[in-house]
Design an enzyme around this catalytic site. Structure first.
Site, PDB file in Angstrom:
ATOM      1  N   THR A 137       2.647 -80.163 -32.919  1.00 20.42           N
ATOM      2  CA  THR A 137       1.396 -79.610 -32.470  1.00 20.42           C
ATOM      3  C   THR A 137       0.948 -80.116 -31.370  1.00 20.42           C
ATOM      4  O   THR A 137       0.453 -81.384 -31.296  1.00 20.42           O
ATOM      5  CB  THR A 137       0.363 -79.966 -33.610  1.00 20.42           C
ATOM      6  OG1 THR A 137       0.824 -79.214 -35.011  1.00 20.42           O
ATOM      7  CG2 THR A 137      -0.824 -79.162 -33.444  1.00 20.42           C
TER       8      THR A 137
ATOM      9  N   LYS B 105      -2.437 -72.050 -33.693  1.00 20.76           N
ATOM     10  CA  LYS B 105      -2.481 -73.392 -34.601  1.00 20.76           C
ATOM     11  C   LYS B 105      -3.731 -73.871 -34.415  1.00 20.76           C
ATOM     12  O   LYS B 105      -4.313 -74.610 -35.152  1.00 20.76           O
ATOM     13  CB  LYS B 105      -1.480 -74.530 -34.096  1.00 20.76           C
ATOM     14  CG  LYS B 105      -1.386 -75.928 -34.781  1.00 20.76           C
ATOM     15  CD  LYS B 105      -1.126 -75.934 -36.164  1.00 20.76           C
ATOM     16  CE  LYS B 105      -1.308 -77.135 -36.690  1.00 20.76           C
ATOM     17  NZ  LYS B 105      -0.762 -77.393 -38.327  1.00 20.76           N
TER      18      LYS B 105
ATOM     19  N   LYS C 198      -6.683 -85.448 -33.405  1.00 15.79           N
ATOM     20  CA  LYS C 198      -5.767 -85.176 -32.251  1.00 15.79           C
ATOM     21  C   LYS C 198      -5.642 -83.642 -31.973  1.00 15.79           C
ATOM     22  O   LYS C 198      -5.776 -83.257 -30.977  1.00 15.79           O
ATOM     23  CB  LYS C 198      -4.292 -85.735 -32.472  1.00 15.79           C
ATOM     24  CG  LYS C 198      -3.169 -85.544 -31.357  1.00 15.79           C
ATOM     25  CD  LYS C 198      -2.041 -84.431 -31.463  1.00 15.79           C
ATOM     26  CE  LYS C 198      -1.296 -84.388 -33.161  1.00 15.79           C
ATOM     27  NZ  LYS C 198      -0.369 -83.336 -33.093  1.00 15.79           N
TER      28      LYS C 198
HETATM   29  P1  NAP Z   1       5.736 -88.745 -37.871  1.00 17.80           P
HETATM   30  O1  NAP Z   1       6.296 -88.884 -39.317  1.00 17.80           O
HETATM   31  O2  NAP Z   1       4.961 -89.738 -37.365  1.00 17.80           O
HETATM   32  O3  NAP Z   1       6.797 -88.326 -36.961  1.00 17.80           O
HETATM   33  C1  NAP Z   1       6.719 -88.096 -35.527  1.00 17.80           C
HETATM   34  C2  NAP Z   1       8.432 -88.235 -35.049  1.00 17.80           C
HETATM   35  O4  NAP Z   1       8.345 -88.228 -33.539  1.00 17.80           O
HETATM   36  C3  NAP Z   1       8.979 -89.388 -35.398  1.00 17.80           C
HETATM   37  O5  NAP Z   1      10.454 -89.170 -35.514  1.00 17.80           O
HETATM   38  C4  NAP Z   1       8.840 -90.276 -34.148  1.00 17.80           C
HETATM   39  O6  NAP Z   1       9.860 -91.317 -34.014  1.00 17.80           O
HETATM   40  C5  NAP Z   1       8.955 -89.116 -33.314  1.00 17.80           C
HETATM   41  N1  NAP Z   1       8.164 -89.752 -31.842  1.00 17.80           N
HETATM   42  C6  NAP Z   1       6.884 -89.662 -31.576  1.00 17.80           C
HETATM   43  N2  NAP Z   1       6.556 -89.988 -30.569  1.00 17.80           N
HETATM   44  C7  NAP Z   1       7.950 -90.385 -29.981  1.00 17.80           C
HETATM   45  C8  NAP Z   1       8.376 -90.578 -28.450  1.00 17.80           C
HETATM   46  N3  NAP Z   1       7.481 -90.922 -27.542  1.00 17.80           N
HETATM   47  N4  NAP Z   1       9.714 -90.570 -28.064  1.00 17.80           N
HETATM   48  C9  NAP Z   1      10.545 -90.168 -29.372  1.00 17.80           C
HETATM   49  N5  NAP Z   1      10.080 -89.787 -30.507  1.00 17.80           N
HETATM   50  C10 NAP Z   1       8.813 -89.876 -30.551  1.00 17.80           C
HETATM   51  O7  NAP Z   1       4.729 -87.192 -37.715  1.00 17.80           O
HETATM   52  P2  NAP Z   1       4.655 -86.089 -38.588  1.00 17.80           P
HETATM   53  O8  NAP Z   1       3.808 -86.078 -39.647  1.00 17.80           O
HETATM   54  O9  NAP Z   1       6.258 -85.421 -38.806  1.00 17.80           O
HETATM   55  O10 NAP Z   1       4.224 -85.251 -37.366  1.00 17.80           O
HETATM   56  C11 NAP Z   1       4.832 -84.412 -36.393  1.00 17.80           C
HETATM   57  C12 NAP Z   1       4.116 -83.118 -35.591  1.00 17.80           C
HETATM   58  O11 NAP Z   1       3.807 -82.223 -36.618  1.00 17.80           O
HETATM   59  C13 NAP Z   1       2.828 -83.699 -35.210  1.00 17.80           C
HETATM   60  O12 NAP Z   1       2.542 -83.144 -33.865  1.00 17.80           O
HETATM   61  C14 NAP Z   1       1.663 -83.220 -36.331  1.00 17.80           C
HETATM   62  O13 NAP Z   1       0.266 -82.968 -35.712  1.00 17.80           O
HETATM   63  C15 NAP Z   1       2.454 -82.047 -36.734  1.00 17.80           C
HETATM   64  N6  NAP Z   1       2.099 -81.599 -38.133  1.00 17.80           N
HETATM   65  C16 NAP Z   1       2.241 -82.610 -39.099  1.00 17.80           C
HETATM   66  C17 NAP Z   1       1.956 -82.064 -40.305  1.00 17.80           C
HETATM   67  C18 NAP Z   1       1.737 -83.170 -41.395  1.00 17.80           C
HETATM   68  O14 NAP Z   1       1.368 -82.810 -42.634  1.00 17.80           O
HETATM   69  N7  NAP Z   1       2.490 -84.450 -41.373  1.00 17.80           N
HETATM   70  C19 NAP Z   1       1.368 -80.765 -40.687  1.00 17.80           C
HETATM   71  C20 NAP Z   1       1.407 -80.031 -39.651  1.00 17.80           C
HETATM   72  C21 NAP Z   1       1.842 -80.149 -38.301  1.00 17.80           C
HETATM   73  P3  NAP Z   1       9.992 -92.775 -34.979  1.00 17.80           P
HETATM   74  O15 NAP Z   1      10.364 -92.314 -35.981  1.00 17.80           O
HETATM   75  O16 NAP Z   1      10.381 -93.499 -33.736  1.00 17.80           O
HETATM   76  O17 NAP Z   1       8.408 -93.095 -34.808  1.00 17.80           O
END
Ligand code: NAP
Length: 289
Positions: free
Chosen positions: A97, A173, A241
């Protein structure tokens, strides 16, 4: 089956990549924290790359899901970025997102090297990713690119739709998040009112969820809200965010978001009481004594 790459094996990306492996695609994956990538490969097979560039070198289609615009930039651009490895004819799909602005920037950079791009943020949360039931909002400058990747993302989609040119998925979104902010606050106020009025909130929800007040939030969150259970789901800090992205876009397109701005302030209060990782339904915590 396609040669696929996946960058970002977090709460959302990990299960999405798993569905692709289950669909028999050949997978190359990268995660910044290497232990997560090692664990993923051990469980689901495929290869682990040392950089996003290596993922792209081994793939026809690269999919990614990281945190915010800066994170997207850092894995897409630069010497070790996805674009440094993506060959002519390759496609990049971004499930993060992020802003519509960065989606358009990446679409242009992809086009310059003869590659396709689809911005494809998702809705449905961790459960949707785990169960392969995500709603996917897509934007692309080339409908044929969307047609090519739709059967691939179908591995974890309940529904996906192309909504317009690059950035349109991110804009949709934003619409989704604006809806959720208002609904979550309305539900919080309603449940708090029910309890203060001496009603059993579970009984009330049982009946009103069959009428016009029904919503996904009511079906999936009302029961945990009245029990003050928030240690799961979509984190308040992610929501803030996303709302920040909505406010930036609204300042460009002239949309008024008075209620969303108010709810964002309420979320700031939830953060102040220690709830930055709580589910977005935690707005009710501000209302309870
Ligand atoms: P998350 O569990 O924190 O995962 C984020 C991923 O991105 C991890 O693999 C992280 O690596 C990687 N990452 C972050 N910054 C990075 C960077 N600078 N360089 C390389 N890798 C990086 O988050 P998530 O919940 O999966 O969410 C991911 C996205 O989906 C976000 O944009 C969020 O808004 C969206 N989203 C989430 C949900 C939800 O319910 N969680 C629902 C809809 C949309 P590391 O493992 O090294 O930290």
């Amino acid at each position: 089956m396609a040669r696929l790459g996946y960058v970002g094996l977090g709460i959302m990306g990990g299960p999405m990549a798993r569905h692709l492996a289950t669909a028999q695609h050949s997978m190359t994956v990268y995660n910044r924290t290497t232990e997560k990538a090692d664990a993923w490969v051990e469980q689901h097979g495929g290869a682990r790359a040392l950089t996003p560039r290596e993922v792209a070198q081994a793939s026809d289609v690269v999919l990614m899901c990281v945190g915010n615009d800066d994170d997207v930039r850092s894995v897409v651009f630069g010497a070790d970025g996805i674009l440094a490895g993506l060959k002519t004819g390759g496609v990049l799909v971004d499930h993060t997102t992020a802003s519509a602005t960065i989606a358009r920037e990446i679409a242009d950079a992809c086009a310059k090297q003869g590659c396709g791009f689809v911005d494809a943020p998702v809705s449905g949360g961790q459960a949707g990713a785990e169960n392969g039931q995500l709603t996917i909002m897509c934007g692309s400058n080339d409908p044929a690119t969307f047609d090519a990747i739709e059967p691939i993302i179908a591995a974890y989609a309940k529904r996906s739709k192309l909504l317009g040119t690059a950035g349109s998925g991110q804009l949709a979104k934003m619409v989704n998040q604006i809806c959720i902010a208002g609904i979550a606050q309305g539900l919080s106020e309603a449940l708090n009112f029910a309890m203060r009025a001496g009603l059993d909130p579970d009984d009330v929800v049982d009946v009103i969820s069959t009428g016009a007040a029904q919503s996904w939030q009511m079906e999936n969150r009302a029961k945990t809200m009245v029990r003050n259970e928030f240690e799961f789901g979509f984190a308040v800090e992610w929501m803030r965010k996303d709302l920040g992205i909505c406010f930036d876009e609204a300042s460009r397109n002239g949309a008024q978001l008075p209620m969303t701005e108010m709810v964002d302030k309420f979320y700031a209060e939830v953060v102040a009481i220690g709830g930055k990782r709580w589910d977005t339904s935690s707005l009710i915590a501000r209302l309870t004594d």
